[in-house]
Design an enzyme around this catalytic site. Structure first.
Site, PDB file in Angstrom:
ATOM      1  CD  GLN A 111      -2.751   0.874   2.576  1.00  0.00           C
ATOM      2  OE1 GLN A 111      -3.358  -0.184   2.699  1.00  0.00           O
ATOM      3  NE2 GLN A 111      -2.847   1.846   3.462  1.00  0.00           N
ATOM      4  CB  SER A 114       2.677   6.861   4.615  1.00  0.00           C
ATOM      5  OG  SER A 114       1.630   6.282   5.317  1.00  0.00           O
ATOM      6  CB  SER A 146       4.062  -3.013   5.334  1.00  0.00           C
ATOM      7  OG  SER A 146       3.919  -2.091   6.373  1.00  0.00           O
ATOM      8  CD  GLU A 229      -3.769   0.331   7.201  1.00  0.00           C
ATOM      9  OE1 GLU A 229      -4.119   1.323   6.529  1.00  0.00           O
ATOM     10  OE2 GLU A 229      -2.617   0.173   7.630  1.00  0.00           O
ATOM     11  CD  GLU A 354      -1.686  10.563  19.529  1.00  0.00           C
ATOM     12  OE1 GLU A 354      -1.452   9.898  18.500  1.00  0.00           O
ATOM     13  OE2 GLU A 354      -1.078  10.377  20.609  1.00  0.00           O
TER      14      GLU A 354
HETATM   15  C1  LIG Z   1       4.641  -0.763  11.284  1.00  0.00           C
HETATM   16  C2  LIG Z   1       4.093   0.260  10.326  1.00  0.00           C
HETATM   17  C3  LIG Z   1       3.718  -0.125   9.069  1.00  0.00           C
HETATM   18  C4  LIG Z   1       3.237   0.812   8.163  1.00  0.00           C
HETATM   19  N1  LIG Z   1       2.888   0.392   6.891  1.00  0.00           N
HETATM   20  C5  LIG Z   1       2.456   1.300   5.979  1.00  0.00           C
HETATM   21  C6  LIG Z   1       2.144   0.897   4.635  1.00  0.00           C
HETATM   22  O1  LIG Z   1       2.240  -0.287   4.284  1.00  0.00           O
HETATM   23  N2  LIG Z   1       1.750   1.824   3.750  1.00  0.00           N
HETATM   24  C7  LIG Z   1       1.632   3.143   4.092  1.00  0.00           C
HETATM   25  O2  LIG Z   1       1.255   3.936   3.236  1.00  0.00           O
HETATM   26  N3  LIG Z   1       1.920   3.578   5.355  1.00  0.00           N
HETATM   27  C8  LIG Z   1       2.328   2.683   6.301  1.00  0.00           C
HETATM   28  N4  LIG Z   1       2.633   3.100   7.590  1.00  0.00           N
HETATM   29  C9  LIG Z   1       2.594   4.525   7.902  1.00  0.00           C
HETATM   30  C10 LIG Z   1       1.456   4.934   8.799  1.00  0.00           C
HETATM   31  O3  LIG Z   1       0.231   4.922   8.113  1.00  0.00           O
HETATM   32  C11 LIG Z   1       1.794   6.339   9.358  1.00  0.00           C
HETATM   33  O4  LIG Z   1       2.932   6.182  10.192  1.00  0.00           O
HETATM   34  C12 LIG Z   1       0.648   6.929  10.137  1.00  0.00           C
HETATM   35  O5  LIG Z   1      -0.402   7.254   9.288  1.00  0.00           O
HETATM   36  C13 LIG Z   1       1.112   8.210  10.892  1.00  0.00           C
HETATM   37  O6  LIG Z   1       1.728   9.101  10.030  1.00  0.00           O
HETATM   38  P1  LIG Z   1       3.147   9.724  10.364  1.00  0.00           P
HETATM   39  O7  LIG Z   1       4.079   8.626  10.757  1.00  0.00           O
HETATM   40  O8  LIG Z   1       3.542  10.591   9.224  1.00  0.00           O
HETATM   41  O9  LIG Z   1       2.926  10.614  11.671  1.00  0.00           O
HETATM   42  P2  LIG Z   1       2.297  12.081  11.712  1.00  0.00           P
HETATM   43  O10 LIG Z   1       1.032  12.110  10.935  1.00  0.00           O
HETATM   44  O11 LIG Z   1       3.357  13.056  11.342  1.00  0.00           O
HETATM   45  O12 LIG Z   1       1.935  12.225  13.235  1.00  0.00           O
HETATM   46  C14 LIG Z   1       2.889  12.636  14.225  1.00  0.00           C
HETATM   47  C15 LIG Z   1       2.166  12.760  15.553  1.00  0.00           C
HETATM   48  O13 LIG Z   1       1.162  13.806  15.467  1.00  0.00           O
HETATM   49  C16 LIG Z   1      -0.120  13.294  15.846  1.00  0.00           C
HETATM   50  N5  LIG Z   1      -1.186  13.907  15.024  1.00  0.00           N
HETATM   51  C17 LIG Z   1      -1.175  14.049  13.666  1.00  0.00           C
HETATM   52  N6  LIG Z   1      -2.336  14.625  13.263  1.00  0.00           N
HETATM   53  C18 LIG Z   1      -3.108  14.805  14.372  1.00  0.00           C
HETATM   54  C19 LIG Z   1      -4.399  15.358  14.600  1.00  0.00           C
HETATM   55  N7  LIG Z   1      -5.158  15.830  13.589  1.00  0.00           N
HETATM   56  N8  LIG Z   1      -4.867  15.368  15.867  1.00  0.00           N
HETATM   57  C20 LIG Z   1      -4.105  14.890  16.914  1.00  0.00           C
HETATM   58  N9  LIG Z   1      -2.867  14.383  16.742  1.00  0.00           N
HETATM   59  C21 LIG Z   1      -2.364  14.338  15.503  1.00  0.00           C
HETATM   60  C22 LIG Z   1      -0.037  11.790  15.562  1.00  0.00           C
HETATM   61  O14 LIG Z   1      -0.966  11.078  16.334  1.00  0.00           O
HETATM   62  C23 LIG Z   1       1.409  11.484  15.944  1.00  0.00           C
HETATM   63  O15 LIG Z   1       1.522  11.290  17.323  1.00  0.00           O
HETATM   64  C24 LIG Z   1       3.115   2.176   8.528  1.00  0.00           C
HETATM   65  C25 LIG Z   1       3.481   2.566   9.827  1.00  0.00           C
HETATM   66  C26 LIG Z   1       3.970   1.627  10.725  1.00  0.00           C
HETATM   67  C27 LIG Z   1       4.362   2.076  12.110  1.00  0.00           C
END
Ligand SMILES: Cc1cc2nc3c(=O)[nH]c(=O)nc-3n(C[C@H](O)[C@H](O)[C@H](O)COP(=O)(O)OP(=O)(O)OC[C@H]3O[C@@H](n4cnc5c(N)ncnc54)[C@H](O)[C@@H]3O)c2cc1C
Length: 386
Positions: A111, A114, A146, A229, A354
């Site tokens: 997928q 991100s 992933s 998902e 969150e």
């Molecule tokens: C093990 C693992 C597998 C993954 N696999 C995939 C995959 O296969 N494909 C893919 O596309 N993605 C994948 N991801 C990515 C995942 O979807 C993102 O990590 C997730 O959506 C959070 O985005 P970010 O890491 O950019 O954090 P951010 O969005 O930058 O968030 C940072 C912090 O801010 C907080 N925050 C952000 N917005 C808000 C809000 N509106 N209100 C309150 N708090 C907020 C969050 O909760 C977090 O604590 C994977 C992640 C992990 C950990």
């Protein structure tokens, strides 16, 4: 079947059970193709892929498969996240080409959603897809993908119109991961494994037939993929539906002669929450395709992820110092150790804790939207302003 399961499900004489049992006795070690053709890989999908199975039948099938020792082919992102979207929005040609090998696990899926500045605020994505005759040309970068290292296909969302509001100019594509111009770089996590990847697109040409649904209209399908998902990550196990459960930890502790005092109290707390989640899952199991997955899956994920962290931490505390070793005290210890090392990711991937709370507030409780999201600001921008 345990005594508790018989409270939840129809008993041994249920005709649906009998039919499955006779099928399993005729096919004692069913191949992925046999399971797919019998509709057992995705029983909740409509025919011909599944059985249109209602929740009770889904649970009976799960139970009977366990009893027969049969295992479904593994293709979590294919069957769990994007397959259901293809069933609803794909053309007949796309369904016939992609679904059969997806269901047997012959072709793995990933997928590609991100990006560095588009995680929780996914609609902020910058990867571009520009139409050029009968092709699209893709440029950009995805992260945390992933299974990209083994996937044959990916679901990609990319910006096809940069001049409209950020949710409207996005399209949803199927992309062959062997297309020239795609580079997959593994990201090593703290368990030493490479569970996810960065994926780079440099002038990647894909045919127009790769588009799913209408051009610029991919956001609704992306949201549906994310909702699928959340349901898919909410199965029984502690690790996003996989792996051991709190009951398994109780069993492991029982075999070692038990624990006392505060550890016993913590173990019972974990067991109680595990049981509540098990019952909640029975209520949720129908959500995946027949009904649109709802915010209930977010509620379950918001409860199940911290529960996973608690139980893996507890397992290590019960084991003491030797629990920190991956080959620890017993043969099946690796499961608890690797689960512990993965557990910080539980409340991030598939929607952070969150974000899940925002969804519950807005969609389950009808509270007003997060003001910053309404104004189209990213969370990072909102933080800077404050
Ligand atoms: C093990 C693992 C597998 C993954 N696999 C995939 C995959 O296969 N494909 C893919 O596309 N993605 C994948 N991801 C990515 C995942 O979807 C993102 O990590 C997730 O959506 C959070 O985005 P970010 O890491 O950019 O954090 P951010 O969005 O930058 O968030 C940072 C912090 O801010 C907080 N925050 C952000 N917005 C808000 C809000 N509106 N209100 C309150 N708090 C907020 C969050 O909760 C977090 O604590 C994977 C992640 C992990 C950990």
């Amino acid at each position: 079947m345990t005594a508790t399961m018989s409270l939840d499900l129809p008993g041994e004489d249920d005709p649906r059970r009998q039919e499955l049992r006779s099928w399993f006795s005729e096919n004692p070690e069913p191949s992925p193709t046999q399971l797919r053709d019998r509709g057992l890989v995705v029983p909740h999908w409509p025919k011909p892929w599944g059985l249109d199975a209602e929740p009770e039948l889904q649970l009976i099938i799960e139970d009977e498969m366990k009893r027969a020792g049969a295992k479904k082919p593994i293709n979590p992102i294919g069957t769990g996240h994007c397959g259901p979207v293809l069933v609803v929005h794909g053309t007949e040609e796309q369904k016939q080409r992609y679904l059969p090998p997806m269901l047997t696990g012959e072709e793995m899926w990933c997928q590609l959603f991100s990006e560095a500045d588009a995680g929780s605020d996914l609609a902020n994505l910058r990867t571009r897809a520009v139409r050029d005759g009968d092709e699209y040309i893709i440029n950009g970068q995805k992260i945390w993908t992933s299974l990209a290292e083994v996937a044959k296909f990916g679901i990609l969302i990319a910006r096809t119109d940069p001049n409209v509001s950020k949710h409207t100019g996005i399209s949803y594509f199927i992309i062959d991961m062997e297309t020239p111009g795609i580079e997959v770089r593994p990201i090593v996590n703290m368990s030493g494994g490479g569970l996810f990847n960065e994926v780079f697109f440099d002038e990647v040409h894909i045919p127009v037939a790769s588009l799913v649904g209408e051009e610029h209209n991919g956001w609704a399908m992306a949201k549906q993929t994310l909702a699928n998902e959340r349901v898919s990550l909410s199965q029984g196990g502690l690790q996003w539906g996989h792996g051991p459960t709190a009951r398994d930890l109780v069993e492991a502790v029982r075999e070692r002669g038990g624990v006392k005092g505060p550890l016993l109290q913590r173990l019972m707390d974990a067991y109680i929450v595990g049981e509540i989640l098990r019952y909640h899952r029975l209520a949720l199991v129908s959500a995946q395709l027949n009904k649109k997955p709802g915010p209930d899956a977010s509620l379950r994920k918001a409860l199940a992820d911290p529960h996973g962290k608690v139980v893996f931490n507890l397992a290590l505390d019960i084991e003491g110092a030797s629990g920190m070793l991956s080959d620890g005290p017993s043969e099946d210890w690796a499961l608890w150790n690797s689960g512990f090392l993965f557990s910080p990711a539980l409340t991030v991937g598939g929607g952070t804790s969150e974000v899940l709370r925002n969804i519950i507030g807005e969609r389950l409780l009808g509270l007003p939207h997060d003001i910053d999201v309404e104004l189209g600001k990213t969370w990072a921008e909102a933080q800077k302003r404050d």
